[in-house]
Design a protein around this motif. Structure first.
Motif, PDB file in Angstrom:
ATOM      1  N   PHE A   1       0.835  -1.205   0.000  1.00  0.00           N
ATOM      2  CA  PHE A   1       0.000   0.000   0.000  1.00  0.00           C
ATOM      3  C   PHE A   1       0.872   1.258   0.000  1.00  0.00           C
ATOM      4  CE2 PHE A   1      -2.276   3.386   2.209  1.00  0.00           C
ATOM      5  CZ  PHE A   1      -3.472   3.426   1.512  1.00  0.00           C
ATOM      6  N   LEU A   2       1.917   1.271   0.825  1.00  0.00           N
ATOM      7  CA  LEU A   2       2.825   2.417   0.887  1.00  0.00           C
ATOM      8  C   LEU A   2       3.529   2.632  -0.451  1.00  0.00           C
ATOM      9  CD1 LEU A   2       4.423   1.744   4.391  1.00  0.00           C
ATOM     10  CD2 LEU A   2       2.999   3.710   3.807  1.00  0.00           C
ATOM     11  N   ALA A   3       3.976   1.536  -1.069  1.00  0.00           N
ATOM     12  CA  ALA A   3       4.729   1.640  -2.318  1.00  0.00           C
ATOM     13  C   ALA A   3       3.847   2.034  -3.500  1.00  0.00           C
ATOM     14  CB  ALA A   3       5.428   0.311  -2.610  1.00  0.00           C
ATOM     15  N   GLU A   4       2.603   1.565  -3.520  1.00  0.00           N
ATOM     16  CA  GLU A   4       1.729   1.856  -4.659  1.00  0.00           C
ATOM     17  C   GLU A   4       1.049   3.217  -4.557  1.00  0.00           C
ATOM     18  OE1 GLU A   4      -1.042  -1.095  -5.868  1.00  0.00           O
ATOM     19  OE2 GLU A   4       0.424  -2.735  -5.874  1.00  0.00           O
ATOM     20  N   THR A   5       0.815   3.695  -3.332  1.00  0.00           N
ATOM     21  CA  THR A   5       0.110   4.974  -3.169  1.00  0.00           C
ATOM     22  C   THR A   5       1.056   6.136  -2.886  1.00  0.00           C
ATOM     23  OG1 THR A   5      -0.209   4.614  -0.791  1.00  0.00           O
ATOM     24  CG2 THR A   5      -1.934   3.803  -2.288  1.00  0.00           C
ATOM     25  N   GLY A   6       2.216   5.857  -2.270  1.00  0.00           N
ATOM     26  CA  GLY A   6       3.151   6.924  -1.938  1.00  0.00           C
ATOM     27  C   GLY A   6       2.697   7.795  -0.782  1.00  0.00           C
ATOM     28  N   VAL A   7       1.774   7.308   0.048  1.00  0.00           N
ATOM     29  CA  VAL A   7       1.296   8.112   1.176  1.00  0.00           C
ATOM     30  C   VAL A   7       2.368   8.177   2.262  1.00  0.00           C
ATOM     31  CG1 VAL A   7      -1.114   7.519   0.752  1.00  0.00           C
ATOM     32  CG2 VAL A   7       0.232   6.144   2.356  1.00  0.00           C
ATOM     33  N   ARG A   8       2.267   9.178   3.109  1.00  0.00           N
ATOM     34  CA  ARG A   8       3.159   9.283   4.263  1.00  0.00           C
ATOM     35  C   ARG A   8       2.802   8.184   5.263  1.00  0.00           C
ATOM     36  NH1 ARG A   8       1.355  14.479   2.907  1.00  0.00           N
ATOM     37  NH2 ARG A   8       3.016  15.877   2.183  1.00  0.00           N
ATOM     38  N   LYS A   9       3.780   7.785   6.068  1.00  0.00           N
ATOM     39  CA  LYS A   9       3.530   6.671   6.988  1.00  0.00           C
ATOM     40  C   LYS A   9       2.436   7.011   8.001  1.00  0.00           C
ATOM     41  CE  LYS A   9       7.229   7.751  10.317  1.00  0.00           C
ATOM     42  NZ  LYS A   9       8.425   7.215  11.010  1.00  0.00           N
ATOM     43  N   THR A  10       2.401   8.274   8.479  1.00  0.00           N
ATOM     44  CA  THR A  10       1.355   8.642   9.444  1.00  0.00           C
ATOM     45  C   THR A  10      -0.025   8.594   8.794  1.00  0.00           C
ATOM     46  OG1 THR A  10       1.806  10.967   8.916  1.00  0.00           O
ATOM     47  CG2 THR A  10       2.837  10.067  10.893  1.00  0.00           C
TER      48      THR A  10
ATOM     49  N   ASN B   1      25.780  -1.353  -3.662  1.00  0.00           N
ATOM     50  CA  ASN B   1      27.207  -1.296  -3.321  1.00  0.00           C
ATOM     51  C   ASN B   1      27.600  -2.387  -2.332  1.00  0.00           C
ATOM     52  OD1 ASN B   1      27.564   1.064  -4.933  1.00  0.00           O
ATOM     53  ND2 ASN B   1      26.804   2.316  -3.237  1.00  0.00           N
ATOM     54  N   GLY B   2      27.000  -3.555  -2.510  1.00  0.00           N
ATOM     55  CA  GLY B   2      27.343  -4.698  -1.673  1.00  0.00           C
ATOM     56  C   GLY B   2      26.668  -4.727  -0.320  1.00  0.00           C
ATOM     57  N   GLN B   3      25.874  -3.701   0.003  1.00  0.00           N
ATOM     58  CA  GLN B   3      25.195  -3.632   1.295  1.00  0.00           C
ATOM     59  C   GLN B   3      23.685  -3.691   1.092  1.00  0.00           C
ATOM     60  OE1 GLN B   3      26.788  -3.630   4.261  1.00  0.00           O
ATOM     61  NE2 GLN B   3      28.723  -3.759   3.122  1.00  0.00           N
ATOM     62  N   PRO B   4      22.938  -4.235   2.087  1.00  0.00           N
ATOM     63  CA  PRO B   4      21.476  -4.276   1.956  1.00  0.00           C
ATOM     64  C   PRO B   4      20.899  -2.878   1.727  1.00  0.00           C
ATOM     65  CG  PRO B   4      22.187  -5.632   3.799  1.00  0.00           C
ATOM     66  CD  PRO B   4      23.402  -4.883   3.335  1.00  0.00           C
ATOM     67  N   LEU B   5      19.934  -2.779   0.841  1.00  0.00           N
ATOM     68  CA  LEU B   5      19.288  -1.502   0.546  1.00  0.00           C
ATOM     69  C   LEU B   5      18.611  -0.953   1.805  1.00  0.00           C
ATOM     70  CD1 LEU B   5      18.212   0.533  -1.664  1.00  0.00           C
ATOM     71  CD2 LEU B   5      16.186  -0.921  -1.752  1.00  0.00           C
ATOM     72  N   LYS B   6      18.812   0.324   2.083  1.00  0.00           N
ATOM     73  CA  LYS B   6      18.160   0.955   3.227  1.00  0.00           C
ATOM     74  C   LYS B   6      16.746   1.355   2.815  1.00  0.00           C
ATOM     75  CE  LYS B   6      22.389   2.693   5.379  1.00  0.00           C
ATOM     76  NZ  LYS B   6      23.131   3.887   5.870  1.00  0.00           N
ATOM     77  N   LEU B   7      15.770   0.705   3.432  1.00  0.00           N
ATOM     78  CA  LEU B   7      14.378   0.911   3.043  1.00  0.00           C
ATOM     79  C   LEU B   7      13.559   1.393   4.236  1.00  0.00           C
ATOM     80  CD1 LEU B   7      12.624   0.564   0.500  1.00  0.00           C
ATOM     81  CD2 LEU B   7      11.999  -1.702   1.334  1.00  0.00           C
ATOM     82  N   SER B   8      12.728   2.379   3.995  1.00  0.00           N
ATOM     83  CA  SER B   8      11.844   2.933   5.019  1.00  0.00           C
ATOM     84  C   SER B   8      10.553   3.364   4.331  1.00  0.00           C
ATOM     85  CB  SER B   8      12.504   4.138   5.700  1.00  0.00           C
ATOM     86  OG  SER B   8      12.619   5.214   4.784  1.00  0.00           O
ATOM     87  N   PRO B   9       9.492   3.666   5.094  1.00  0.00           N
ATOM     88  CA  PRO B   9       8.261   4.157   4.468  1.00  0.00           C
ATOM     89  C   PRO B   9       8.496   5.401   3.611  1.00  0.00           C
ATOM     90  CG  PRO B   9       7.806   3.486   6.713  1.00  0.00           C
ATOM     91  CD  PRO B   9       9.292   3.399   6.539  1.00  0.00           C
ATOM     92  N   HIS B  10       9.413   6.270   4.030  1.00  0.00           N
ATOM     93  CA  HIS B  10       9.673   7.484   3.245  1.00  0.00           C
ATOM     94  C   HIS B  10      10.388   7.145   1.939  1.00  0.00           C
ATOM     95  CE1 HIS B  10       9.606  11.772   2.835  1.00  0.00           C
ATOM     96  NE2 HIS B  10      10.906  11.829   2.610  1.00  0.00           N
ATOM     97  N   VAL B  11      11.275   6.149   1.969  1.00  0.00           N
ATOM     98  CA  VAL B  11      11.940   5.720   0.734  1.00  0.00           C
ATOM     99  C   VAL B  11      10.913   5.104  -0.220  1.00  0.00           C
ATOM    100  CG1 VAL B  11      13.634   4.119  -0.243  1.00  0.00           C
ATOM    101  CG2 VAL B  11      14.192   5.407   1.823  1.00  0.00           C
TER     102      VAL B  11
END
Length: 398
Positions: A215-224, A320-330
């Motif tokens: 839902f966050l990825a498809e709509t782009g809404v803020r987490k709050t 760059n060889g490290q896990p992608l940093k993912l958050s609701p804002h990303v």
């Protein structure tokens, strides 16, 4: 010593006078420093052996005061308000609380302001608000750097500091606002996942969290906005989600009130989740939950970073060889980037994000250039040369 020689003298705002004890001159001389010119906001006295030394000390203080006034831009004969920064901050917070009560400001913003003011007042607890100039502001920035604060934090505190001083200026307590230079911040690299990587991350999540992240990825809404979303905000007939003001939630800006179209498959997933939540509540003899994405114990969600980090690691999505940093804002930035790549114009992208029409933030902050996009724009002059040579050889053969 004659009476004339014992007379007090004024050197600017400083008073040089004999030190009297039990009605008699002790032989020492003092320099009186007014409260508004003292570092701690209280009257100070410098005791010296002779009048000549006291006069020299007063002249030195006067020169420092004149220099400070010139450097800070306040001037020498500045107005003294008699009100401390602590008192001004208290009144300012009360006014901001009224704004929260009338829906003009979010409670979370007020809480953040209060936290920043604690740090500021720790440095200037009893300082007269009118005595704060550019030098004091620069000293505060230096102090925060020394205690290990990052540039973004210091700049946010400085911005709030100026906001409070501007309020004091409107009340007639401050004559001139100090000019403050922001601390340069390093450019923060933000990598967004591709749609293919996002599908792998969703597969690595549990069913309930996968629906929220999708839902966050498809709509782009803020987490709050997502965490406070209720079933009443979902229109399955028209496949719309409404972001509206409600008890316990105030949209970030007036442009944040909006209706967001969702895909048919996402709408089906939400409808199935609603039926499952209702059936579970009925079976347990409880009231069906109002929130679409409740927390573990039925309340509001607080954070899903740990779940996202675990899913990214499991899906082996790396940069760059490290896990992608993912958050609701990303995820919000990822949606903006995907739509931009598809050619969706800003006039459609900005309403989805809750941005003001024509906002520069949409492209400058939210749309990210992916590695694939940059790779497609690589210039290979050697390939151009080979193609030209091949064409020339074919022409000779013909």
């Amino acid at each position: 010593m004659t009476k004339a020689k014992l007379e007090a003298e004024k050197i600017g705002p400083f008073r040089v006078a004999p030190r009297i004890r039990d009605g008699a001159h002790t032989g020492a001389w003092i320099v009186d420093v007014p409260p508004h010119l003292s570092p701690n906001g209280k009257r100070a006295r410098h005791t010296l052996t002779t009048k000549a030394e006291a006069l020299a000390d007063a002249k030195r203080l006067l020169r420092e005061l004149q220099l400070d006034g010139a450097l800070s831009g306040r001037g020498f004969a500045r107005k003294v308000s008699g009100v401390t920064l602590t008192e001004v901050s208290k009144r300012w917070l009360e006014e901001q609380a009224d704004r929260v009560a009338t829906g003009k400001k979010r409670q979370s913003s007020l809480d953040a302001d209060g936290f920043k003011l604690k740090a500021i007042l720790g440095k200037f607890p009893e300082t007269d608000v009118s005595s704060i100039g550019a030098k004091e502001m620069a000293d505060y920035q230096k102090h925060r750097v020394e205690v290990g604060c990052v540039a973004a934090t210091i700049n946010a505190e400085t911005s709030l500091f100026l906001q409070v001083l501007r309020w004091a200026q409107d009340k007639g307590l401050v004559e001139k606002l100090p000019k403050v230079e922001r601390i340069p911040m390093p450019v923060k690299r933000v990598d967004v996942p591709t749609p293919e990587e996002m599908s792998r991350i969703l597969d690595a999540l549990g069913e309930q969290r996968a629906l929220l992240v999708r839902f966050l990825a498809e709509t782009g809404v803020r987490k709050t906005e997502a965490y406070t979303l209720e079933w009443l905000d979902l229109d399955t007939t028209n496949q719309l989600v409404s972001i509206r003001r409600k008890d316990g939630f105030t949209p970030k800006t007036r442009h944040s009130d909006r209706d967001i179209p969702i895909s048919a498959s996402l709408c089906e997933g939400l409808s199935a989740a609603k039926q499952a939540a209702r059936a579970k509540a009925v079976k347990a003899g409880e009231t069906p939950p109002a929130l679409i994405f409740p927390g573990r114990f039925g309340g509001k969600l607080v954070n899903i970073r740990r779940a996202l980090a675990s899913a990214v690691k499991k899906a082996e999505v790396k940069r760059n060889g490290q896990p992608l940093k993912l958050s609701p804002h990303v995820l919000r930035k990822a949606m903006a980037t995907w739509l931009h790549v598809r050619g969706v114009p800003d006039a459609l992208l900005q309403p989805r994000l809750g941005h003001a029409p024509g906002s520069r933030v949409t492209k400058s902050v939210y749309v990210k250039v992916t590695t694939e996009d940059m790779r497609a724009s690589v210039i290979d002059l050697e390939a151009e040369r080979r193609a030209r040579m091949s064409a020339a050889g074919a022409a000779k053969t013909a």
